[in-house]
Write a protein that holds these residues in place. Structure first.
Motif, short mmCIF file in Angstrom:
data_model
loop_
_atom_site.label_atom_id
_atom_site.label_comp_id
_atom_site.label_asym_id
_atom_site.label_seq_id
_atom_site.Cartn_x
_atom_site.Cartn_y
_atom_site.Cartn_z
N GLU A 1 0.90 4.15 -2.76
CA GLU A 1 0.69 5.55 -2.40
C GLU A 1 1.79 6.42 -2.93
O GLU A 1 1.57 7.51 -3.47
N GLU B 1 0.83 -1.20 0.00
CA GLU B 1 0.00 0.00 0.00
C GLU B 1 0.86 1.25 0.00
O GLU B 1 0.58 2.22 -0.72
N GLU B 2 1.90 1.19 0.80
CA GLU B 2 2.80 2.33 0.89
C GLU B 2 3.40 2.61 -0.47
O GLU B 2 3.48 3.75 -0.93
#
Lengths: 429, 396
Positions: B384, B380-381
């Protein structure tokens, strides 16, 4: 005209003793002193320092709470290391209720619930092995009760009740009396050496020595305080024990590492503590006392011994008490030099085991939450109380001595003597 | 242009950092525990690091119990222990970790009993020794020596050797309260070498400046000195194995490799050089029963080796009579590089699992979930970051 400016020179004669608190000044001069308020930053700093000072109290409390918490199972007598010989079948891991298992395995129910039956079986096997009672009747005893810890007991294989500290083995023996005895014995020997030496040195350096001599001796004695205790212990272990070897003719049980060796090495650690405080106390006695004594014809020796030293008695007493605290709390020296045998032998040529050395040597091996672990913390609590009570007792005696020596009449006499001296001085000039 | 470069650079740096970090972690092995084994471990580590440059083996002492506690707390890869793990410690492991650490013998050690060089005593029985250490005998003339008090030197009660002597010599009785406890094996040797009345015990590796006493199990049997031959064949009554316990949670390949290397001839050479005795080449009396399948690769076993009928430590471990029949499951001859838990001291275990298998077993569910979550978070990081990067490039 501001009254303070006029009366201050008057007062300066009386402030030989040093700082006079503002409240007293105000009372004496019957004025209100004006104090310039500090800046915001200054006030903040002062507040910060105050807070830090109070945190010392908090630190001591926290340390005490930590030690007491770990020794609580012993204090509340919740520890039980008796072995009934009762075992559980490994298959019961699934049959028995978690509550029963928890009791048998000395775990909490939530811990048991977390474990798989496989692990539980292994745990039961291991616990069975631990609980397997030996053929000695002593294995059914709980050796962590107050009675076992402080009173003699006739263990199997002994022909009379004895005090024994042997926490490792089939039957764990936790009698702390030999340890308390060892601590007191070595502390007593250390103070026996350190007290006269350091007090004599303090008197000499403060009153009798010429200034040049003082400048040499004082830093050297104080340097002793900087010697790490492990070095002193090693000195005892390798140096003193050999040096004192010939003393074995006095005792057939003589052991090379004994209470005398440890006490002497410990004295080296205690001397700078007593010396520094006692020297400060003796030097703090107003020089007018001595001058008055000399003026009425006393010799230097007389003035020192009969006037200065008695006046410094409270400080000297405080020094000795702090020396005692240092001696009983010192660990490394005794661990290395005392031989660490937990005996109740009165001879100074026998080794001794102290409370501190026992904690240092055994704590890192004691399994967490075992009876041994809690008892070592209990010893820590005892040490805490011994020094705490010592300090309180010392404080009480100190206050009494102080009020006796510096009572109102003495202060009055002191003032008169000072006035006489200044008048005498001015008339001579 | 610029942001792409910076992101790329960041990625490369990140990659490098993790790669080197992982590599460094993999090359690092920590060994903690027994003071008896400290010198040997240091020499082994030194030799190992010389042989495999880039590896780093950190050795520290503190005592067997300290090492096992560190193993439980996951602060060391290997615990060195001169004794077997105690039931209490096993339970500790089972509750906190879920499995027991596996044991590997590294060397054999004879517990030497020694007196001052001026002492005429030559040999003692175990029974006499027990009486000396218990305090029943207080004068050397009770044993045929000079009329002098006996000074007993002992180790601190945290020592594995202390427990060993208490179990095997004193048979569980107490040491005399007059026994002086010293903070190390070397200190005991040193004290006895200076004290004409002294008697002490300690690992043979520190032997210096004293006279070793021959030991016999009972008055009629022959007496033995703790020499290499006698210890390896276990006729010397006071011999034990020095052990490594491997952290069941470790994923460190190097730790296993190190333990294997110690059992190899190169490692055993260092063991012998440091004053201890190598593991026996003959594991059990298998000569006549079974011929080992790989005996051709190993040096032929010496013909008539006395075999210990009672390896002393078995008494402290529950053995289900399997010790005698160990050849059935364990090969009789250790091939030079093969490694297995000492079958004489432990019921024969299945051959050691490969590390990946071991790892798979150790990973409990929570850990797996946590790992997965971490991975998701990482992804997810990354997404992002990519999104942010795209936004910035778009705005420009």
């Amino acid at each position: 005209m501001n009254p303070t400016t006029t009366s201050l020179p008057e007062l300066s004669r009386g402030t030989v003793l040093g700082f006079v608190p503002p409240q007293e000044l105000e009372k004496e001069l019957s004025v209100t002193l004006y104090e310039r308020p500090g800046s915001y930053l200054e006030n903040a700093i002062i507040r910060g320092i105050t807070l830090i000072s109070y945190s010392a109290i908090a630190a001591v409390l926290l340390i005490f709470i930590f030690i007491a918490k770990e020794s609580l199972p012993v204090l509340l007598q919740q520890t039980d290391n008796s072995r009934s010989g009762l075992t559980m079948k490994p298959e019961d891991a699934v049959n028995k209720s978690p509550a029963e298992l928890a009791v048998f395995l000395q775990l909490t129910e939530s811990q048991v619930a977390r474990l798989s039956p496989d692990v539980l079986q292994q745990l039961i096997v291991s616990r069975n092995e631990e609980l397997k009672a030996g053929n000695s009747p002593d294995s059914k005893l709980n050796t962590t009760t107050w009675g076992m810890m402080f009173l003699p007991y006739q263990w199997e294989g002994y022909n009379m009740p004895v005090f024994i500290w042997q926490p490792i083995g089939n039957i764990e023996k936790y009698n702390v009396i030999p340890l308390i005895f060892g601590s007191l014995k070595i502390t007593f020997i250390a103070l026996l050496f350190a007290m006269p030496l350091s007090l004599m040195a303090a008197t000499y350096v403060s009153q009798l020595a010429r200034p040049e001599t003082r400048e040499v001796i004082k830093p050297f004695i104080e340097l002793l305080a900087g010697v790490p205790s492990v070095v002193l212990g090693f000195l005892g272990l390798t140096g003193l024990s050999v040096l004192l070897g010939p003393l074995h003719i006095f005792d057939s049980h003589y052991t090379p590492l004994n209470a005398l060796v440890a006490g002497m090495a410990l004295a080296l650690a205690v001397i700078p503590v007593i010396f520094t405080i006692a020297e400060d106390a003796i030097t703090a006695v107003p020089v007018t006392h001595k001058r008055a004594a000399l003026a009425i014809g006393a010799t230097n020796w007389h003035a020192t011994m009969r006037v200065v030293v008695p006046a410094a008695m409270p400080g000297i007493f405080a020094a000795v008490v702090l020396g005692f605290a240092r001696a009983i709390g010192e660990t490394m020296v005794v661990l290395l030099a005392s031989g660490n045998a937990a005996t109740l032998d009165l001879s100074i040529f026998q080794s001794a085991r102290t409370l501190t050395a026992t904690i240092a040597a055994e704590l890192n091996e004691a399994a967490q939450d075992s009876a041994h672990y809690h008892i070592l913390f209990f010893i820590g609590t005892m040490l805490f109380f011994i020094t705490f009570l010592g300090n309180i007792l010392a404080d009480i005696i100190l206050q009494r001595l102080k009020s006796r020596l510096e009572g109102s009449t003495a202060a009055e006499a002191h003032r008169l003597a000072e006035q006489a001296e200044t008048q005498l001085g001015s008339s001579v000039v | 242009m610029f942001p792409i470069q910076s992101v790329a650079a960041k990625a490369v740096v990140l990659l490098l950092v993790t790669a080197t970090g992982l590599a460094a972690q993999d090359q690092n092995v920590t060994i903690k525990g027994s003071d008896t084994m400290l010198v040997m471990n240091q020499q082994l580590a030194q030799e190992y690091m010389k042989e495999f440059p880039g590896t780093n083996i950190q050795v520290s002492g503190g005592g067997s119990g300290v090492g096992i506690a560190a193993l439980r707390d996951n602060t060391t890869d290997i615990a060195a222990a001169s004794r077997l793990i105690k039931p209490k410690e096993v339970q500790d492991f089972l509750v906190n970790v879920g499995s027991e650490p596996s044991r590997f013998s590294a060397a054999l050690d004879g517990i030497a009993i020694f007196v001052n060089t001026g002492n005429p005593i030559q040999e003692l029985t175990i029974d006499q020794l027990g009486k000396i250490f218990h305090g029943d005998y207080t004068n050397w003339n009770q044993l045929g020596g000079p009329d002098e008090e006996i000074d007993v030197y002992s180790r601190e009660n945290t020592s594995g050797t202390y427990s060993y002597v208490k179990d095997e010599v004193l048979k569980g009785a107490d040491y005399t309260t007059r026994a002086q406890t010293l903070p190390g094996t070397a200190a005991v040797y040193d004290a006895v070498s200076k004290d004409p009345k002294g008697i002490g015990y300690g690992g043979i590796g520190y032997n210096k400046g004293v006279k070793l006493v021959s030991i016999k199990s009972d008055p009629s049997s022959p007496s033995w000195l703790p020499t290499e031959e006698n210890v390896e064949s276990q006729v010397y009554p006071l011999s034990r194995s020095l052990n490594y316990y491997l952290n069941p949670r470790t994923t460190n390949q190097q730790a296993m490799k190190f333990i294997q290397w110690v059992a190899s001839p190169a490692g055993q050479d260092v063991v012998v050089k440091s004053g201890y005795f190598g593991l026996p080449k003959v594991v059990a009396k298998a000569d006549e029963k079974t011929t080992a399948p790989d005996s051709t690769s190993a040096p032929p076993p010496p013909p008539a080796r006395p075999v210990a009928a009672n390896p002393s430590q078995t008494s402290t471990k529950p053995t289900s009579g399997e010790t005698a029949s160990s050849p059935a499951t364990a090969p009789a001859v250790i091939a030079p590089t093969a490694l297995m838990p000492d079958p004489q001291l432990e019921p024969p275990a299945p051959p050691p699992l490969s590390l990946s298998e071991r790892e798979a077993r150790v990973l409990v569910r929570e850990e797996a979930v946590a790992l997965r979550e971490a991975k998701v978070a990482e992804r997810e990081e990354k997404l992002e970051a990519e999104l942010a990067f795209l936004k910035t490039t778009k705005s420009k």
